[in-house]
Design an enzyme around this catalytic site. Structure first.
Site, PDB file in Angstrom:
ATOM      1  N   LYS A 150       0.816  -1.211   0.000  1.00 24.27           N
ATOM      2  CA  LYS A 150       0.000   0.000   0.000  1.00 24.27           C
ATOM      3  C   LYS A 150       0.861   1.277   0.000  1.00 24.27           C
ATOM      4  O   LYS A 150       0.434   2.320  -0.466  1.00 24.27           O
ATOM      5  CB  LYS A 150      -0.921   0.029   1.227  1.00 24.27           C
ATOM      6  CG  LYS A 150      -1.831  -1.186   1.408  1.00 24.27           C
ATOM      7  CD  LYS A 150      -2.959  -1.236   0.411  1.00 24.27           C
ATOM      8  CE  LYS A 150      -4.082  -2.171   0.804  1.00 24.27           C
ATOM      9  NZ  LYS A 150      -3.747  -3.607   0.827  1.00 24.27           N
TER      10      LYS A 150
HETATM   11  C1  LIG Z   1      -4.389  -4.733   0.435  1.00 29.38           C
HETATM   12  C2  LIG Z   1      -3.648  -6.011   0.456  1.00 29.38           C
HETATM   13  C3  LIG Z   1      -3.966  -7.071  -0.429  1.00 29.38           C
HETATM   14  C4  LIG Z   1      -5.114  -7.009  -1.410  1.00 29.38           C
HETATM   15  O1  LIG Z   1      -4.888  -6.076  -2.455  1.00 29.38           O
HETATM   16  P1  LIG Z   1      -6.092  -5.602  -3.395  1.00 29.38           P
HETATM   17  O2  LIG Z   1      -5.518  -4.497  -4.200  1.00 29.38           O
HETATM   18  O3  LIG Z   1      -7.180  -5.162  -2.483  1.00 29.38           O
HETATM   19  O4  LIG Z   1      -6.493  -6.765  -4.228  1.00 29.38           O
HETATM   20  C5  LIG Z   1      -3.173  -8.207  -0.374  1.00 29.38           C
HETATM   21  N1  LIG Z   1      -2.151  -8.331   0.502  1.00 29.38           N
HETATM   22  C6  LIG Z   1      -1.822  -7.338   1.359  1.00 29.38           C
HETATM   23  C7  LIG Z   1      -0.701  -7.550   2.308  1.00 29.38           C
HETATM   24  C8  LIG Z   1      -2.547  -6.145   1.375  1.00 29.38           C
HETATM   25  O5  LIG Z   1      -2.230  -5.169   2.247  1.00 29.38           O
END
Ligand SMILES: *Cc1c(COP(=O)(O)O)cnc(C)c1O
Length: 475
Positions: free
Chosen positions: A121
């Site tokens: 993120k």
């Molecule tokens: C947010 C997240 C996901 C999922 O990603 P999306 O873009 O919502 O499909 C998977 N793994 C981790 C560690 C995340 O923080």
């Protein structure tokens, strides 16, 4: 680049056809479209093979500028985007920003946990904070961001937006119901304008409060309320970059590459789809789900059916409905906004929809889908640690397992390199990793003292009036 009709600047439209055109900055600041849809560019910018070859040798920040520039055409130029990316990723703890690590023949892991909060993120949020600041300052505006988090998004957002003059941010999380590392990453942010808000309730209570605040139009206008959840187009843009970075390192454009993506809200894997639409030769996108497998069932059965969430060891993928999936739906339906709106209304009313076989044929040529339950996740972490010497977090393990199966079952042409996205550092999900390997994974150096850092939290009950009062007092 193929010029857009009339050579005009990029425009955005809603997936439900009733909002747009608007420019990049307006799409950034408004997040969700007014007709309930999601913004997408009017058409995909396209790089030729020569364009992609010319990207070899660019730094990560230069690559980011090159790839995002067409989406901001007429508003922010490539040099400024490069400078923003340079600044956004300056604090990352690896010189490659998104390093590619070989795991075994043809299988590589793209480490997306070198940012401040050690989950992918950060790659979007660090850029988004700078994009918000720039747009708001230019218009002499101030905004309040309120969001709910079940973990990774909230810590990345607080870390990225803290101390920015043009923005105050309030992140609501369910008190005691996120991992200890995630909770401390939020509560240890002590900075002007950044507020971790512990709500006595669960994640749904947090989301309900945020929704109520957005529906209160008077309050919304009074504080200039904004959203930074994964439906914001400007969060997807920086995620396209690491698909290009990885493929270039493996020989693109001369060689096709496949990606395996642990998936929840379909944001990350949709960024991979966009990379493909922009001309990156991607053989397949592998959608990797945990036991909450609504997406895997969709690709298998051609039908989306909502079910109750079943909490797993990879909580950031515990979803009922993937909010970003609507963007793919719009694409699969030939960019027909009215039809997309109809299908989404149907889904809201009945909890299900299905697509015709012709459309599903197209979907299956682009995507393959796998699932992995908690027992499988523990086994994958244990085996990869033992056999390959790499410790995966539970989300990354779901992706690596899917990649291994896609190689073994002949889904991919022989010798296609596969990149599995490692979405979080193993120390972010210590319990599951310890259960699998018997060893507690250590936090990276920049977070070594995290659990001893001082905290600041606002404790509130799960009510919109309590949160509203907090925002008005602190903004
Ligand atoms: C947010 C997240 C996901 C999922 O990603 P999306 O873009 O919502 O499909 C998977 N793994 C981790 C560690 C995340 O923080």
């Amino acid at each position: 680049m193929v010029p857009r009709p009339g050579g005009s600047a990029m425009h955005y439209y809603s997936t439900r056809g009733q909002d747009g055109p608007l420019g990049y900055e307006d799409a950034l600041l408004s997040g969700l479209a007014r007709d309930g849809g999601l913004y997408l560019p009017a058409e995909w910018p396209r790089f030729t093979e020569a364009d992609i070859s010319a990207m070899q040798g660019l730094s990560y920040a230069e690559l980011a500028g090159r790839i995002m520039a067409p989406f901001c055409d007429g508003e922010v130029d490539e040099a400024e985007l490069t400078a923003m990316a340079q600044d956004a990723y300056a604090g990352f703890d690896h010189p490659d920003i998104a390093p590619l690590v070989p795991l075994q023949d043809n299988l590589h892991v793209l480490e997306l946990f070198h940012g401040p909060t050690i989950a992918f993120k950060d790659y979007a949020m660090q850029f988004l904070a700078r994009a918000f600041d720039r747009a708001l300052k230019k218009n002499r505006q101030h905004a309040v961001i309120v969001g709910a988090t079940s973990g990774d998004t909230g810590s990345a957002a607080l870390e990225a937006f803290k101390g920015r003059d043009a923005v105050d941010i309030f992140i609501l999380f369910p008190d005691g119901r996120v991992s200890p590392v995630q909770q401390r990453q939020m509560t240890s942010v002590i900075a002007d304008g950044a507020h971790a808000v512990a709500v006595s309730g669960d994640f749904d209570d947090c989301q309900a409060v945020v929704k109520a605040l957005f529906n209160d139009l008077e309050f919304r206008d009074q504080v200039n309320l904004s959203a930074i959840n994964s439906i914001n187009w400007a969060r997807l843009m920086p995620q396209i970059v690491y698909y290009f970075a990885a493929a270039l390192r493996l020989g693109a454009p001369a060689r096709k590459v496949a990606f395996s993506v642990p998936t929840g809200n379909f944001g990350n894997v949709f960024a991979g789809y966009v990379a493909r639409q922009m001309g990156l030769p991607i053989e397949r996108l592998i959608v990797a789900s945990n036991q909450n497998d609504i997406l895997t069932r969709f690709f298998e059965q051609g039908a989306m059916r909502r079910e109750a969430v079943n909490p797993s060891l990879s909580p950031s993928m515990d979803i009922q409905v993937s909010s970003n999936f609507e963007r793919l739906l719009f694409e699969l339906l030939g960019r027909d906004g009215a039809e997309t709106a109809r299908v989404m209304a149907d889904f809201a009313a009945t909890g299900k929809f299905s697509l015709p076989e012709a459309v599903m044929g197209e979907a299956r040529s682009l995507f393959a889908a796998y699932r992995l339950d908690d027992a499988g996740t523990i086994a994958e972490i244990a085996n990869t640690s033992r056999d390959d010497g790499m410790v995966l977090d539970p989300h990354s393990a779901v992706g690596v397992s899917a990649a291994r199966r896609a190689i073994a079952d002949g889904t991919l042409p022989d010798r296609t390199p596969v990149v599995a996205l490692a979405c979080a550092h193993p120390a972010k999900f210590q319990d599951a990793v310890e259960q699998a390997t018997g060893t507690l994974p250590a936090l990276p150096a920049h977070l070594a003292d995290l659990m001893q850092r001082p905290e600041r939290t606002h404790l509130v009950e799960a009510s919109d009036s309590a949160v509203k009062a907090l925002v008005l007092e602190r903004k």
